[in-house]
Design a protein around this motif. Structure first.
Motif, PDB file in Angstrom:
ATOM      1  N   ILE B 116       0.853  -1.194   0.000  1.00 12.68           N
ATOM      2  CA  ILE B 116       0.000   0.000   0.000  1.00 12.68           C
ATOM      3  C   ILE B 116       0.888   1.243   0.000  1.00 12.68           C
ATOM      4  CG2 ILE B 116      -1.661   1.343   1.353  1.00 12.68           C
ATOM      5  CD1 ILE B 116      -2.762  -1.381   2.397  1.00 12.68           C
ATOM      6  N   LEU B 117       1.917   1.216   0.843  1.00  8.25           N
ATOM      7  CA  LEU B 117       2.785   2.383   0.966  1.00  8.25           C
ATOM      8  C   LEU B 117       3.575   2.662  -0.306  1.00  8.25           C
ATOM      9  CD1 LEU B 117       4.083   1.852   4.592  1.00  8.25           C
ATOM     10  CD2 LEU B 117       2.752   3.792   3.791  1.00  8.25           C
ATOM     11  N   ARG B 118       3.981   1.591  -1.004  1.00  6.39           N
ATOM     12  CA  ARG B 118       4.744   1.845  -2.235  1.00  6.39           C
ATOM     13  C   ARG B 118       3.823   1.912  -3.451  1.00  6.39           C
ATOM     14  NH1 ARG B 118       8.159  -3.690  -3.711  1.00  6.39           N
ATOM     15  NH2 ARG B 118       6.336  -4.985  -4.068  1.00  6.39           N
ATOM     16  N   LYS B 119       2.511   1.972  -3.178  1.00  5.20           N
ATOM     17  CA  LYS B 119       1.470   2.197  -4.186  1.00  5.20           C
ATOM     18  C   LYS B 119       1.337   1.060  -5.193  1.00  5.20           C
ATOM     19  CE  LYS B 119       0.875   7.020  -3.564  1.00  5.20           C
ATOM     20  NZ  LYS B 119       2.021   7.840  -3.321  1.00  5.20           N
ATOM     21  N   THR B 120       1.794  -0.127  -4.845  1.00  2.00           N
ATOM     22  CA  THR B 120       1.497  -1.295  -5.688  1.00  2.00           C
ATOM     23  C   THR B 120       0.245  -1.939  -5.091  1.00  2.00           C
ATOM     24  OG1 THR B 120       3.162  -2.446  -4.377  1.00  2.00           O
ATOM     25  CG2 THR B 120       3.811  -1.771  -6.562  1.00  2.00           C
ATOM     26  N   TYR B 146     -10.118  -3.924   6.800  1.00  2.42           N
ATOM     27  CA  TYR B 146      -9.530  -2.622   7.136  1.00  2.42           C
ATOM     28  C   TYR B 146      -8.410  -2.269   6.155  1.00  2.42           C
ATOM     29  CZ  TYR B 146      -7.473   1.112   9.961  1.00  2.42           C
ATOM     30  OH  TYR B 146      -6.983   2.328  10.389  1.00  2.42           O
ATOM     31  N   TRP B 147      -7.484  -3.222   5.964  1.00  2.00           N
ATOM     32  CA  TRP B 147      -6.348  -2.912   5.088  1.00  2.00           C
ATOM     33  C   TRP B 147      -6.757  -2.901   3.623  1.00  2.00           C
ATOM     34  CZ3 TRP B 147      -3.302  -0.215   7.553  1.00  2.00           C
ATOM     35  CH2 TRP B 147      -2.982  -0.482   8.882  1.00  2.00           C
ATOM     36  N   ARG B 148      -7.792  -3.667   3.289  1.00  2.00           N
ATOM     37  CA  ARG B 148      -8.304  -3.590   1.917  1.00  2.00           C
ATOM     38  C   ARG B 148      -8.885  -2.186   1.669  1.00  2.00           C
ATOM     39  NH1 ARG B 148     -12.328  -7.923   0.894  1.00  2.00           N
ATOM     40  NH2 ARG B 148     -10.588  -9.252   0.298  1.00  2.00           N
ATOM     41  N   GLY B 149      -9.583  -1.695   2.677  1.00  2.22           N
ATOM     42  CA  GLY B 149     -10.125  -0.332   2.564  1.00  2.22           C
ATOM     43  C   GLY B 149      -9.009   0.675   2.326  1.00  2.22           C
ATOM     44  N   TRP B 150      -7.936   0.516   3.068  1.00  3.48           N
ATOM     45  CA  TRP B 150      -6.793   1.431   2.891  1.00  3.48           C
ATOM     46  C   TRP B 150      -6.200   1.301   1.481  1.00  3.48           C
ATOM     47  CZ3 TRP B 150      -4.251   5.442   5.011  1.00  3.48           C
ATOM     48  CH2 TRP B 150      -4.607   5.836   6.301  1.00  3.48           C
ATOM     49  N   ALA B 151      -6.027   0.056   1.032  1.00  2.00           N
ATOM     50  CA  ALA B 151      -5.462  -0.161  -0.307  1.00  2.00           C
ATOM     51  C   ALA B 151      -6.336   0.513  -1.357  1.00  2.00           C
ATOM     52  CB  ALA B 151      -5.337  -1.653  -0.591  1.00  2.00           C
ATOM     53  N   LEU B 152      -7.639   0.379  -1.199  1.00  2.00           N
ATOM     54  CA  LEU B 152      -8.555   0.968  -2.181  1.00  2.00           C
ATOM     55  C   LEU B 152      -8.542   2.499  -2.097  1.00  2.00           C
ATOM     56  CD1 LEU B 152     -11.413  -1.640  -1.769  1.00  2.00           C
ATOM     57  CD2 LEU B 152     -10.109  -1.241  -3.857  1.00  2.00           C
ATOM     58  N   MET B 153      -8.403   3.021  -0.889  1.00  2.00           N
ATOM     59  CA  MET B 153      -8.306   4.482  -0.759  1.00  2.00           C
ATOM     60  C   MET B 153      -7.067   5.001  -1.485  1.00  2.00           C
ATOM     61  SD  MET B 153      -9.537   5.829   2.971  1.00  2.00           S
ATOM     62  CE  MET B 153      -8.339   4.979   3.963  1.00  2.00           C
ATOM     63  N   ASN B 279      -4.254  14.012  10.581  1.00  2.00           N
ATOM     64  CA  ASN B 279      -5.267  14.073  11.632  1.00  2.00           C
ATOM     65  C   ASN B 279      -5.865  12.728  12.029  1.00  2.00           C
ATOM     66  OD1 ASN B 279      -5.731  16.711   9.684  1.00  2.00           O
ATOM     67  ND2 ASN B 279      -5.602  17.175  11.855  1.00  2.00           N
ATOM     68  N   PHE B 280      -5.742  11.747  11.169  1.00  2.00           N
ATOM     69  CA  PHE B 280      -6.356  10.459  11.497  1.00  2.00           C
ATOM     70  C   PHE B 280      -5.527   9.746  12.569  1.00  2.00           C
ATOM     71  CE2 PHE B 280      -6.854   5.857  10.523  1.00  2.00           C
ATOM     72  CZ  PHE B 280      -8.180   5.752  10.914  1.00  2.00           C
ATOM     73  N   THR B 281      -6.186   9.331  13.631  1.00  2.99           N
ATOM     74  CA  THR B 281      -5.435   8.747  14.754  1.00  2.99           C
ATOM     75  C   THR B 281      -5.434   7.223  14.745  1.00  2.99           C
ATOM     76  OG1 THR B 281      -7.445   8.990  16.049  1.00  2.99           O
ATOM     77  CG2 THR B 281      -5.746  10.686  16.347  1.00  2.99           C
ATOM     78  N   GLY B 282      -6.216   6.620  13.869  1.00  4.45           N
ATOM     79  CA  GLY B 282      -6.251   5.158  13.812  1.00  4.45           C
ATOM     80  C   GLY B 282      -4.988   4.590  13.192  1.00  4.45           C
ATOM     81  N   GLU B 283      -4.980   3.262  13.035  1.00  8.22           N
ATOM     82  CA  GLU B 283      -3.779   2.605  12.495  1.00  8.22           C
ATOM     83  C   GLU B 283      -3.629   2.921  11.016  1.00  8.22           C
ATOM     84  OE1 GLU B 283      -1.544  -1.654  13.137  1.00  8.22           O
ATOM     85  OE2 GLU B 283      -3.721  -1.563  13.286  1.00  8.22           O
ATOM     86  N   LYS B 284      -2.375   3.222  10.623  1.00  3.63           N
ATOM     87  CA  LYS B 284      -2.091   3.563   9.225  1.00  3.63           C
ATOM     88  C   LYS B 284      -1.119   2.536   8.650  1.00  3.63           C
ATOM     89  CE  LYS B 284      -2.274   8.333  10.695  1.00  3.63           C
ATOM     90  NZ  LYS B 284      -1.543   9.576  10.881  1.00  3.63           N
ATOM     91  N   PRO B 285      -1.062   2.442   7.308  1.00  2.00           N
ATOM     92  CA  PRO B 285      -0.161   1.414   6.737  1.00  2.00           C
ATOM     93  C   PRO B 285       1.271   1.591   7.193  1.00  2.00           C
ATOM     94  CG  PRO B 285      -1.563   2.318   5.035  1.00  2.00           C
ATOM     95  CD  PRO B 285      -1.791   3.155   6.257  1.00  2.00           C
TER      96      PRO B 285
END
Lengths: 296, 285
Positions: B116-120, B146-153, B279-285
């Motif tokens: 997710i972080l390297r945008k692949t 949760y992480w699928r949501g992040w990947a899609l975002m 600003n988001f305080t939840g878990e990030k990639p």
């Protein structure tokens, strides 16, 4: 009571024995932790990192080892690590430390020369080779090859026979091909392109292998010229002048574009020559056989 | 005599055992010390040094007791340092060095997060899909969503991201964010269609009024010139002006509308990413 006293009497030597065995083993724990950082273990760990291509950390471990014990192989490997990390000048300085009184002098000089060659300042490279301080005893052939190649890169080869004879038999055909490419690169002439475009708009671009652009130039210039002519003929003088201006602009642009196309064509030839030759040299590792301890 | 023999036997056994196991125990002891040293560097965010010490530990840990932890933490160090390719290599090694399902899951999730972080993101989604289909990770669905949501975002697919967060909680804050972004975005198709009908209207739609007026003006003027040429029987003039000028501006107006909408959508997404980053305080990639 008798038994207890006997027990007490005999237990002391046993206890002493236990303490003799257990205490050193407890001490061993602390000692082993320190042993991890011993010179010997740093060397082993450094070699492991080197083979894993973690050159930055390997060089650090080798440097720590060298604080305690001298080792030319490690100095060479530090130079090699720095080269792999792209720190060319640091690497050359490391290799220089092996130039005297070392079994790896020639290998270090070869690596030094290779890096000098890779720095692309070929005039400086040749001046280094000309200084006998940097010459190797066992690999004069490699120096000569690289020297001749530096002349080829700078287009300064004057004697083709001398150039070709610098290389081994199996390399001669390839080198002859590169030599011919450099000597007769098939450049296009800018003046010719300009004149062709002046006579027939777009022809200079076709000459420079840009056929599509050439045809577009031809159509646009003639269409605008015709529009100008047609408007003048029908007494629309203002529009006639506008189209005449546009036609002149496209005509001039077509000549300038042709010159530019020829420059691009020639630059592409040079680029292709450079990249092909560099790829070949890289595959041959610049004719240098690297020592076996480099964990290839 | 009997008691004496028993005590002697016990003491002798202790000596033999201590001789046999002391070296092994002390080896484990110094490896544990090395691990805590590496962990200390890791917690102090000295990632380069921490990697060195974890690698050193792995090199001397002949029984490979600490392999998973070392590989995993090296992966984290590389990830925190922004070396995602290296991080993935070590997370994969961590996965191979354990048989515990939880560890395997965490390793794979980390690989997905690095992707997710390297945008692949396609790779990340593929990993998450594979995890979802494995029955042993059935109780980990929420993590996967949760992480699928992040990947899609990150892949700019806010609609599907919203759906993924919805499975966790219909009121999930990230679901609401995705809905908000999706709602604020402009429709590229709509902008193009209205630009075909009335030049400049696509630019108006995306809030670029000056460009919209300019486009409308050029098209009206050149349209007039083209029609006028045909009316005055200057067919060639009409064809040239119509093709080379009017159509160029008409086509440009549609492309312009599309570009403006895309740019506006990028700005909306970027604002959401800024919010997530700052600003988001939840878990990030």
């Amino acid at each position: 009571m008798y038994n207890n006293s006997r027990v007490k009497f005999h237990i002391y030597p046993w206890l002493s024995l236990i303490l003799l065995v257990i205490l050193p083993s407890l001490h061993y724990s602390q000692q082993s932790f320190n042993d991890i950082l011993s010179a010997e273990n740093r060397l082993k760990f450094g070699n492991y990192l080197f083979c894993q291509k973690d050159y930055l950390r390997a060089a650090d471990e080798y440097r720590e080892y060298l604080k305690i014990s001298n080792n030319d192989t490690l100095r060479f490997k530090i130079g090699y690590s720095l080269f792999k990390l792209g720190r060319f000048h640091e690497s050359m300085d490391n290799y220089k430390s092996l130039f005297y009184n070392s079994a790896l002098t020639d290998e270090a000089k070869l690596q030094f020369i290779k890096i000098k060659f890779l720095l692309n300042d070929f005039a400086d490279f040749r001046s280094i080779i000309d200084q006998k301080n940097y010459s190797t005893n066992n690999y004069p052939g490699i120096e000569t090859k690289l020297y001749q190649l530096s002349l080829l890169f700078d287009d300064l080869v004057t004697d083709s026979l001398l150039f070709i004879n610098s290389f081994d038999q199996d390399e001669k055909n390839v080198m002859l091909k590169f030599y011919m490419q450099r000597k007769y690169p098939g450049y296009k002439n800018e003046t010719t392109a300009g004149i062709l475009s002046a006579i027939i708009p777009g022809l200079g671009k076709i000459y420079a292998d840009e056929t599509g652009d050439g045809i577009t130039s031809f159509i646009l210039t003639y269409a605008l010229s015709f529009l100008s002519y047609n408007n003048f003929k029908n007494d629309h003088n203002t529009r006639g002048w506008i189209f005449a201006g546009l036609a002149a602009y496209f005509y001039a642009g077509n000549i300038y574009g042709s010159l530019s196309a020829v420059q691009n064509y020639n630059a592409a030839l040079n680029f292709r020559f450079d990249s092909d030759l560099r790829l070949y040299l890289s595959q041959k590792n610049y004719f240098i056989h690297e020592p076996d301890f480099l964990c290839k | 005599m009997k008691l004496y023999s028993k005590i002697s036997a016990i003491i002798f056994s202790v000596i033999i055992m201590s001789v046999t196991f002391s070296e092994r125990l002390s080896a484990q002891n110094y490896l544990a010390r090395q691990l805590s040293f590496a962990d200390k560097l890791f917690s102090e965010e000295l990632y380069f040094e921490a990697i060195t010490e974890y690698k050193r530990l792995m090199f001397f840990d002949k029984d490979k007791i600490h392999d998973f932890r070392c590989n995993f933490n090296i992966g984290l160090c590389y990830k925190y340092g922004g070396f995602y390719d290296n991080a993935i290599v070590y997370f994969k090694q961590a996965e191979l060095s354990t048989i515990i399902d939880e560890d395997i899951f965490q390793s794979r999730i980390q690989v997905a997060r690095c992707n997710i972080l390297r945008k692949t993101t396609s790779v990340a989604l593929s990993i998450l899909n594979d995890l979802e289909h494995e029955t042993r990770f059935a109780d980990k669905k929420e993590d996967i969503y949760y992480w699928r949501g992040w990947a899609l975002m990150v892949a700019d697919d806010w609609e599907n991201a919203s759906r993924s967060f919805y499975y966790i909680d219909p009121e999930h804050p990230l679901k609401l964010l995705c809905d908000n972004v999706e709602g604020n975005k402009y429709s590229v198709t709509f902008a193009k269609v209205i630009s075909y009908i009335l030049p400049g209207s696509g630019q108006f739609y995306s809030g670029n009024y000056l460009s919209g007026f300019m486009s409308l003006g050029w098209n009206l003027w050149l349209g007039f010139l083209t029609v006028n040429s045909f009316v005055e029987d200057r067919i060639f003039d009409g064809l040239v002006i119509g093709n080379l000028l009017w159509l160029r501006f008409y086509r440009g107006n549609v492309q312009n509308a599309e570009n403006f909408v895309l740019q506006e959508n990028i700005n909306i997404a970027n604002n959401a990413y800024k919010f997530l980053q700052n600003n988001f305080t939840g878990e990030k990639p």
